[in-house]
Enzyme design. Structure first.
Site, PDB file in Angstrom:
ATOM      1  N   GLN A   1     -10.901  -2.016  -0.833  1.00  0.00           N
ATOM      2  CA  GLN A   1     -10.940  -0.800  -1.647  1.00  0.00           C
ATOM      3  C   GLN A   1     -10.845  -1.140  -3.128  1.00  0.00           C
ATOM      4  O   GLN A   1      -9.978  -1.911  -3.537  1.00  0.00           O
ATOM      5  CB  GLN A   1      -9.805   0.162  -1.284  1.00  0.00           C
ATOM      6  CG  GLN A   1      -9.983   1.519  -1.966  1.00  0.00           C
ATOM      7  CD  GLN A   1      -8.808   2.453  -1.760  1.00  0.00           C
ATOM      8  OE1 GLN A   1      -7.745   2.247  -2.336  1.00  0.00           O
ATOM      9  NE2 GLN A   1      -8.997   3.489  -0.952  1.00  0.00           N
TER      10      GLN A   1
ATOM     11  N   CYS B   1      -6.022   7.868  -5.559  1.00  0.00           N
ATOM     12  CA  CYS B   1      -4.715   7.428  -6.041  1.00  0.00           C
ATOM     13  C   CYS B   1      -4.218   8.364  -7.137  1.00  0.00           C
ATOM     14  O   CYS B   1      -4.904   8.582  -8.143  1.00  0.00           O
ATOM     15  CB  CYS B   1      -4.774   6.000  -6.554  1.00  0.00           C
ATOM     16  SG  CYS B   1      -3.165   5.399  -7.132  1.00  0.00           S
TER      17      CYS B   1
ATOM     18  N   GLY C   1      -0.422   5.468   6.320  1.00  0.00           N
ATOM     19  CA  GLY C   1       0.042   4.707   5.172  1.00  0.00           C
ATOM     20  C   GLY C   1       1.539   4.505   5.212  1.00  0.00           C
ATOM     21  O   GLY C   1       2.054   3.566   5.835  1.00  0.00           O
ATOM     22  N   ARG C   2       2.271   5.403   4.560  1.00  0.00           N
ATOM     23  CA  ARG C   2       3.722   5.240   4.439  1.00  0.00           C
ATOM     24  C   ARG C   2       4.419   5.201   5.793  1.00  0.00           C
ATOM     25  O   ARG C   2       5.456   4.551   5.939  1.00  0.00           O
ATOM     26  CB  ARG C   2       4.283   6.373   3.578  1.00  0.00           C
ATOM     27  CG  ARG C   2       3.750   6.368   2.142  1.00  0.00           C
ATOM     28  CD  ARG C   2       4.190   7.607   1.376  1.00  0.00           C
ATOM     29  NE  ARG C   2       3.665   8.813   1.991  1.00  0.00           N
ATOM     30  CZ  ARG C   2       4.234  10.019   1.880  1.00  0.00           C
ATOM     31  NH1 ARG C   2       5.353  10.171   1.202  1.00  0.00           N
ATOM     32  NH2 ARG C   2       3.689  11.065   2.454  1.00  0.00           N
TER      33      ARG C   2
END
Length: 354
Positions: free
Chosen positions: A70, A100, A224-225
């Site tokens: 990415q 982002c 993700g997290r």
């Protein structure tokens, strides 16, 4: 879900996260069932300038495939040049970061900032698609804020520009990571899409993953997290999707073993000293909620020898065996569901950016 020659049924994907999805963590998540992994997101400007620290982020091993690189940037020139450089590392596909929300990225006109300039976003995408011979995808958010949600327009522009899939985080830029991800808007995007949509946001358990698939109709999901300190979420999700049965919960042995695996990989790729130091930020998430964890964590963050760290973890596993017999260790999943946001905040306190 089909991207280029890849064709995976309901893939469960590791999201790109700065200072998190390095080679060690990617390979750990692969071992635990991630179908596709992403590199950390990398700066187009840094790539074109040949910054070694940035270029190293693109190095991957065959065991990580399928893997996506990415990149983020704010100009057609920097992104096309960076795309060609990234392609030379032979990823399975290239992803453009339009999501982002951090000042470091969006504050410089890249990432989620381009949601305010959809024409420029489309121009960058079209130029990148033309510049490389591998599939191109994108990752974005619903819009800049709740008053300017423009994901359906953005989706159409990006489809026309040639992307082969879109990963969509169910928040706006202004929301950052607060509140709950809006899965309804992801479902709306799926209904309008002619390409695969990968749903992202607030998957903390295999049950969440199944609910996201069912709620959104997405062809893939991205975690993700929820994977930080919890690589088991991938194998657990695959088990649930395949069998319809809830997976067994990771216990203290699994969590300590994962920390040891992660340490071994970190040292392998970054050297003994730096690899050991880099691991310090991860122990709180692997061990959080276990008895007397603050004592062992204080020992771990003082050590620079991987052998000593491993010894401390193995000793602590023996301690936990005793705590288990005494009934002092509860269910990890209960802890994770109740404290997921706190886990991430604790990780952020010892890291740079997520």
């Amino acid at each position: 879900m089909k991207i280029g020659s890849l064709d995976i049924d309901r893939p469960v994907i590791l999201a790109p996260m700065e200072d998190v999805t390095d080679r060690a963590f990617r390979q750990l998540c692969k071992r635990h069932g991630a179908d596709i992994v992403y590199t950390e997101f990398v700066s187009a400007e840094a790539l074109r300038r040949g910054v070694e620290k940035t270029t190293r982020k693109l190095i991957a091993d065959p065991v990580e495939r399928p893997i996506a690189v990415q990149i983020f940037g704010s100009t057609v020139e920097s992104m096309t040049e960076a795309a060609r450089i990234a392609e030379s590392f032979e990823p399975d596909y290239l992803d453009i970061n339009f999501g982002c929300p951090t000042k470091k990225v969006a504050g410089k006109g890249a990432g989620a900032a381009l949601l305010k300039e959809p024409e420029k976003m489309a121009a960058i995408t079209e130029a990148v698609v033309r510049a490389v011979n591998i599939p191109v995808t994108a990752k974005t958010r619903l819009g800049w804020d709740r008053d300017s949600i423009n994901i359906i327009d953005v989706l159409r522009r990006l489809e026309d520009a040639g992307i082969q899939a879109l990963a969509l985080h169910g928040r706006t830029r202004s929301e950052m990571y607060k509140g709950r991800a809006d899965w309804d808007w992801i479902a709306e995007a799926v209904r309008h899409a002619s390409i695969p949509v990968i749903a992202n946001g607030d998957v903390w358990s295999p049950e969440d993953a199944l609910q996201m698939f069912n709620h959104t109709g997405a062809e893939g999901i991205m975690i993700g997290r929820g994977a930080i300190g919890n690589p088991f979420i991938f194998s657990g999700t695959r088990h649930l999707l395949k069998t319809g049965n809830l997976p067994s919960l990771p216990d203290f042995r699994d969590r300590i073993e994962a920390a040891l695996e992660h340490l071994e990989l970190s040292v392998q790729f970054k050297g003994e000293r730096y690899g050991t130091l880099e691991m310090r930020r991860h122990y709180s998430t692997y061990l959080k909620g276990l008895p007397k964890v603050s004592v062992v964590r204080n020992k771990l963050v003082r050590e620079e020898s991987p052998e000593q760290v491993a010894s401390i973890l193995l000793d602590y596993r023996e301690e936990c065996e005793g705590y288990r017999r005494e009934g002092k260790i509860g269910e990890y999943a209960e802890y994770l569901n109740d404290h997921s946001e706190k886990l991430v905040l604790n990780y952020k306190a010892t890291s740079k950016h997520i």
